[in-house]
Scaffold this motif. Structure first.
Motif, PDB file in Angstrom:
ATOM      1  N   ASN A  80       0.807  -1.224   0.000  1.00  0.00           N
ATOM      2  CA  ASN A  80       0.000   0.000   0.000  1.00  0.00           C
ATOM      3  C   ASN A  80       0.839   1.273   0.000  1.00  0.00           C
ATOM      4  O   ASN A  80       0.316   2.370  -0.210  1.00  0.00           O
ATOM      5  CB  ASN A  80      -0.930   0.018   1.215  1.00  0.00           C
ATOM      6  N   LEU A  81       2.150   1.143   0.223  1.00  0.00           N
ATOM      7  CA  LEU A  81       3.004   2.326   0.335  1.00  0.00           C
ATOM      8  C   LEU A  81       3.776   2.605  -0.944  1.00  0.00           C
ATOM      9  O   LEU A  81       4.345   1.702  -1.558  1.00  0.00           O
ATOM     10  CB  LEU A  81       4.003   2.158   1.481  1.00  0.00           C
ATOM     11  N   ASN A  82       3.796   3.869  -1.315  1.00  0.00           N
ATOM     12  CA  ASN A  82       4.763   4.382  -2.284  1.00  0.00           C
ATOM     13  C   ASN A  82       5.894   4.951  -1.423  1.00  0.00           C
ATOM     14  O   ASN A  82       5.800   6.059  -0.914  1.00  0.00           O
ATOM     15  CB  ASN A  82       4.114   5.461  -3.149  1.00  0.00           C
ATOM     16  N   TYR A  83       6.940   4.165  -1.259  1.00  0.00           N
ATOM     17  CA  TYR A  83       7.894   4.357  -0.161  1.00  0.00           C
ATOM     18  C   TYR A  83       9.255   4.819  -0.687  1.00  0.00           C
ATOM     19  O   TYR A  83       9.874   4.136  -1.511  1.00  0.00           O
ATOM     20  CB  TYR A  83       8.019   3.037   0.590  1.00  0.00           C
ATOM     21  N   THR A  84       9.691   5.989  -0.223  1.00  0.00           N
ATOM     22  CA  THR A  84      10.993   6.547  -0.605  1.00  0.00           C
ATOM     23  C   THR A  84      11.828   6.799   0.635  1.00  0.00           C
ATOM     24  O   THR A  84      11.335   7.365   1.622  1.00  0.00           O
ATOM     25  CB  THR A  84      10.821   7.869  -1.377  1.00  0.00           C
ATOM     26  N   THR A  85      13.072   6.369   0.602  1.00  0.00           N
ATOM     27  CA  THR A  85      13.993   6.638   1.710  1.00  0.00           C
ATOM     28  C   THR A  85      15.014   7.686   1.270  1.00  0.00           C
ATOM     29  O   THR A  85      15.387   7.753   0.093  1.00  0.00           O
ATOM     30  CB  THR A  85      14.726   5.365   2.146  1.00  0.00           C
ATOM     31  N   THR A  86      15.446   8.493   2.216  1.00  0.00           N
ATOM     32  CA  THR A  86      16.413   9.534   1.897  1.00  0.00           C
ATOM     33  C   THR A  86      17.350   9.789   3.067  1.00  0.00           C
ATOM     34  O   THR A  86      16.976   9.615   4.232  1.00  0.00           O
ATOM     35  CB  THR A  86      15.703  10.844   1.491  1.00  0.00           C
ATOM     36  N   ASP A  87      18.554  10.160   2.750  1.00  0.00           N
ATOM     37  CA  ASP A  87      19.561  10.495   3.754  1.00  0.00           C
ATOM     38  C   ASP A  87      20.791  10.980   2.998  1.00  0.00           C
ATOM     39  O   ASP A  87      20.949  10.706   1.804  1.00  0.00           O
ATOM     40  CB  ASP A  87      19.915   9.275   4.611  1.00  0.00           C
ATOM     41  N   LEU A  88      21.663  11.688   3.685  1.00  0.00           N
ATOM     42  CA  LEU A  88      22.871  12.170   3.037  1.00  0.00           C
ATOM     43  C   LEU A  88      23.926  11.083   2.925  1.00  0.00           C
ATOM     44  O   LEU A  88      24.727  11.071   1.982  1.00  0.00           O
ATOM     45  CB  LEU A  88      23.434  13.371   3.813  1.00  0.00           C
ATOM     46  N   PHE A  89      23.911  10.127   3.885  1.00  0.00           N
ATOM     47  CA  PHE A  89      24.985   9.140   3.936  1.00  0.00           C
ATOM     48  C   PHE A  89      24.515   7.686   3.948  1.00  0.00           C
ATOM     49  O   PHE A  89      25.273   6.801   3.571  1.00  0.00           O
ATOM     50  CB  PHE A  89      25.851   9.375   5.181  1.00  0.00           C
ATOM     51  N   SER A  90      23.307   7.403   4.393  1.00  0.00           N
ATOM     52  CA  SER A  90      22.870   6.021   4.594  1.00  0.00           C
ATOM     53  C   SER A  90      22.892   5.211   3.303  1.00  0.00           C
ATOM     54  O   SER A  90      22.371   5.660   2.261  1.00  0.00           O
ATOM     55  CB  SER A  90      21.450   5.992   5.171  1.00  0.00           C
ATOM     56  N   PRO A  91      23.446   3.990   3.341  1.00  0.00           N
ATOM     57  CA  PRO A  91      23.406   3.118   2.160  1.00  0.00           C
ATOM     58  C   PRO A  91      22.001   2.617   1.849  1.00  0.00           C
ATOM     59  O   PRO A  91      21.767   2.071   0.777  1.00  0.00           O
ATOM     60  CB  PRO A  91      24.334   1.963   2.556  1.00  0.00           C
ATOM     61  N   LEU A  92      21.062   2.802   2.782  1.00  0.00           N
ATOM     62  CA  LEU A  92      19.685   2.383   2.561  1.00  0.00           C
ATOM     63  C   LEU A  92      18.849   3.460   1.881  1.00  0.00           C
ATOM     64  O   LEU A  92      17.672   3.244   1.593  1.00  0.00           O
ATOM     65  CB  LEU A  92      19.025   2.006   3.894  1.00  0.00           C
ATOM     66  N   ALA A  93      19.440   4.625   1.608  1.00  0.00           N
ATOM     67  CA  ALA A  93      18.694   5.746   1.051  1.00  0.00           C
ATOM     68  C   ALA A  93      18.517   5.609  -0.454  1.00  0.00           C
ATOM     69  O   ALA A  93      19.480   5.409  -1.194  1.00  0.00           O
ATOM     70  CB  ALA A  93      19.405   7.057   1.372  1.00  0.00           C
ATOM     71  N   ASP A  94      17.277   5.734  -0.914  1.00  0.00           N
ATOM     72  CA  ASP A  94      16.998   5.781  -2.351  1.00  0.00           C
ATOM     73  C   ASP A  94      17.522   7.080  -2.956  1.00  0.00           C
ATOM     74  O   ASP A  94      18.001   7.103  -4.089  1.00  0.00           O
ATOM     75  CB  ASP A  94      15.486   5.708  -2.610  1.00  0.00           C
ATOM     76  N   VAL A  95      17.378   8.158  -2.188  1.00  0.00           N
ATOM     77  CA  VAL A  95      17.775   9.485  -2.657  1.00  0.00           C
ATOM     78  C   VAL A  95      18.760  10.078  -1.658  1.00  0.00           C
ATOM     79  O   VAL A  95      18.429  10.243  -0.479  1.00  0.00           O
ATOM     80  CB  VAL A  95      16.554  10.424  -2.795  1.00  0.00           C
ATOM     81  N   LYS A  96      19.972  10.366  -2.102  1.00  0.00           N
ATOM     82  CA  LYS A  96      20.956  11.041  -1.251  1.00  0.00           C
ATOM     83  C   LYS A  96      20.631  12.535  -1.253  1.00  0.00           C
ATOM     84  O   LYS A  96      20.662  13.187  -2.308  1.00  0.00           O
ATOM     85  CB  LYS A  96      22.373  10.814  -1.769  1.00  0.00           C
ATOM     86  N   ALA A  97      20.277  13.077  -0.098  1.00  0.00           N
ATOM     87  CA  ALA A  97      19.828  14.459  -0.054  1.00  0.00           C
ATOM     88  C   ALA A  97      20.117  15.092   1.290  1.00  0.00           C
ATOM     89  O   ALA A  97      20.140  14.428   2.325  1.00  0.00           O
ATOM     90  CB  ALA A  97      18.327  14.534  -0.352  1.00  0.00           C
ATOM     91  N   ASP A  98      20.315  16.401   1.262  1.00  0.00           N
ATOM     92  CA  ASP A  98      20.479  17.227   2.457  1.00  0.00           C
ATOM     93  C   ASP A  98      19.093  17.612   2.946  1.00  0.00           C
ATOM     94  O   ASP A  98      18.293  18.185   2.191  1.00  0.00           O
ATOM     95  CB  ASP A  98      21.300  18.464   2.086  1.00  0.00           C
ATOM     96  N   ILE A  99      18.783  17.319   4.176  1.00  0.00           N
ATOM     97  CA  ILE A  99      17.459  17.610   4.726  1.00  0.00           C
ATOM     98  C   ILE A  99      17.142  19.098   4.706  1.00  0.00           C
ATOM     99  O   ILE A  99      15.974  19.496   4.718  1.00  0.00           O
ATOM    100  CB  ILE A  99      17.333  17.041   6.159  1.00  0.00           C
ATOM    101  N   CYS A 100      18.173  19.935   4.645  1.00  0.00           N
ATOM    102  CA  CYS A 100      17.962  21.379   4.590  1.00  0.00           C
ATOM    103  C   CYS A 100      17.779  21.894   3.161  1.00  0.00           C
ATOM    104  O   CYS A 100      17.541  23.091   2.956  1.00  0.00           O
ATOM    105  CB  CYS A 100      19.130  22.109   5.250  1.00  0.00           C
ATOM    106  N   ASN A 101      17.901  21.007   2.187  1.00  0.00           N
ATOM    107  CA  ASN A 101      17.750  21.398   0.778  1.00  0.00           C
ATOM    108  C   ASN A 101      17.252  20.189  -0.012  1.00  0.00           C
ATOM    109  O   ASN A 101      17.977  19.609  -0.818  1.00  0.00           O
ATOM    110  CB  ASN A 101      19.077  21.909   0.228  1.00  0.00           C
ATOM    111  N   LEU A 102      16.002  19.827   0.203  1.00  0.00           N
ATOM    112  CA  LEU A 102      15.460  18.596  -0.353  1.00  0.00           C
ATOM    113  C   LEU A 102      15.104  18.745  -1.834  1.00  0.00           C
ATOM    114  O   LEU A 102      14.597  19.796  -2.245  1.00  0.00           O
ATOM    115  CB  LEU A 102      14.215  18.169   0.436  1.00  0.00           C
TER     116      LEU A 102
END
Length: 254
Positions: free
Chosen positions: A110-132
């Motif tokens: 049921n989820l359209n699920y996206t993960t994000t982080d600047l460093f995590s290897p589990l992140a789909d999108v590498k991103a700065d939380i202050c500039n998404l």
């Protein structure tokens, strides 16, 4: 031998457990299996949980099977019992995805699920939380747990979280919080890792949040519910699931 093994278990750092999880978790789950405590995330029961903590170690808090801590199990119970997270179609953004949740959430149809982080290897999108890099009003649910205490400009991070959340959307933004402290403390002149760990609770934290955390979220524009969910659970379950009694879940709405 049993005493030696117990000593080894009580000194395993959580990051090492995570790196060795494919081997360690099945072994630990087998050795510690019992009936006294249960991890509600996977339903497995144990005679004890493992200790965990930086500096001041907390006993009986780290699940041998999912490597969840008190806050993870509390969040799971809230989402399962009080929301339609597991059944309704939702577009979800998950910051710094916790290993206890990652595969389970990824597999929810049921989820359209996206993960994000600047460093995590589990992140789909590498991103700065202050500039998404996400469009305005994009996500129904945002999970951002134990992240903001690492961010120097947490106001900008909160503004970005607000921007990408859909109107009517929900977020859960857990943080380590000292509820005895009225005002959040931060001091960017403290740079020594040992001193940071001593004052902020961890070497890579930049502040200790007080009760004013909720008002800071409100100032951004969020409606905030300070959910003391353990007070709504039977006392025997709080003990059985090894929860931290009185821990507040910060639930926000746009």
């Amino acid at each position: 031998m049993k005493k030696l093994f117990k000593l080894v278990l009580n000194t395993i750092p959580r990051p090492i457990l995570i790196r060795l999880s494919y081997v360690a978790r099945p072994v630990l789950s087998f050795i510690l299996q019992g009936s006294r405590y249960t991890d509600p995330i996977d339903g497995k029961s144990f005679k004890q949980f493992l200790p965990y903590g930086y500096g001041h170690q907390r006993n009986n808090v780290l699940s041998p099977s999912t490597l969840s801590l008190e806050r993870h199990r509390l969040l799971w119970l809230y989402l399962k019992n009080e929301t339609d997270f597991f059944t309704a179609p939702k577009k979800v953004l998950h910051f710094a995805p916790e290993q206890a949740f990652y595969k389970l959430f990824r597999n929810l149809k049921n989820l359209n699920y996206t993960t994000t982080d600047l460093f995590s290897p589990l992140a789909d999108v590498k991103a700065d939380i202050c500039n998404l890099p996400f469009e305005d009003n994009s996500y129904d649910i945002i999970l951002c747990n134990h992240v903001l205490e690492h961010i120097p400009d947490d106001t900008k991070a909160m503004q970005e979280l607000y921007r990408v959340m859909k109107p009517g959307g929900m977020g859960i933004f857990q943080i380590p919080q000292d509820l005895n402290r009225e005002v959040t403390f931060e001091d960017d002149t403290i740079t020594d890792p040992k001193k940071r760990a001593e004052i902020f609770g961890q070497y890579d934290h930049v502040r200790v949040y007080g009760r004013d955390y909720f008002d800071k979220l409100r100032a951004i524009g969020f409606k905030v519910i300070e959910e003391d969910y353990t007070s709504k659970l039977p006392a025997d379950l709080v003990e059985k699931y090894c929860l931290a009694k009185g821990e507040i879940i910060p639930i926000v709405y746009k």
